[in-house]
Write a protein that holds these residues in place. Sequence first.
Motif, PDB file in Angstrom:
ATOM      1  N   THR A 163       0.850  -1.194   0.000  1.00  0.00           N
ATOM      2  CA  THR A 163       0.000   0.000   0.000  1.00  0.00           C
ATOM      3  C   THR A 163       0.880   1.236   0.000  1.00  0.00           C
ATOM      4  N   ILE A 181      -1.943   0.529  -4.797  1.00  0.00           N
ATOM      5  CA  ILE A 181      -1.436  -0.798  -4.438  1.00  0.00           C
ATOM      6  C   ILE A 181      -0.435  -1.196  -5.512  1.00  0.00           C
ATOM      7  N   TYR A 200       3.206  -2.888   4.106  1.00  0.00           N
ATOM      8  CA  TYR A 200       2.953  -4.232   3.608  1.00  0.00           C
ATOM      9  C   TYR A 200       3.003  -5.172   4.796  1.00  0.00           C
TER      10      TYR A 200
END
Length: 160
Positions: free
Chosen positions: A113, A124, A146
């Motif tokens: 992200t 993303i 992450y």
Amino acid sequence: MKFYLGLFFLCISLWAVGQNETKERLPFPKILEEVETKYEVSFSYNAQIVDNKYGQLPKFSDSLTAVLQSLEATFKIRFKKIDEVTYVINELSLQDVCGFIFDSAQKPIIGATILPLPEKQGAISNNNGYFELKGVNIVDTLLLSYLGYQKLVIPIMDDP
């Protein structure tokens, strides 16, 4: 007769309420003057940034931070705090930002992200670790996250 008289007063009351909710659009420099007076702060800016911009006075019941955030969103600007009472106003420099996310072994991180702060719209990373953000203020920072990795906050670009 009573019904018509009551309807008349109801219509007048509704009209008066509507009049109170209509706010006057003011030049942005006038809005800044009002904020300076209310919160005892001062603003420094290039006149080209604030000229030909109009809006409504913010709610002065809010904190100074909330008022400044409201003005930033309305006028597409940023306030940079210089000291306790002085702010510099800068234009937003919106650009597209893209890049790749890799781990220490240079393998792409899939599904990371990427969130520009303080904005809310993020991205993303794809199967190659690639991400793309549209219309990001280049003086913002990016929050990279992450699952299983420590979050990382990095500047997009140094302040101009």
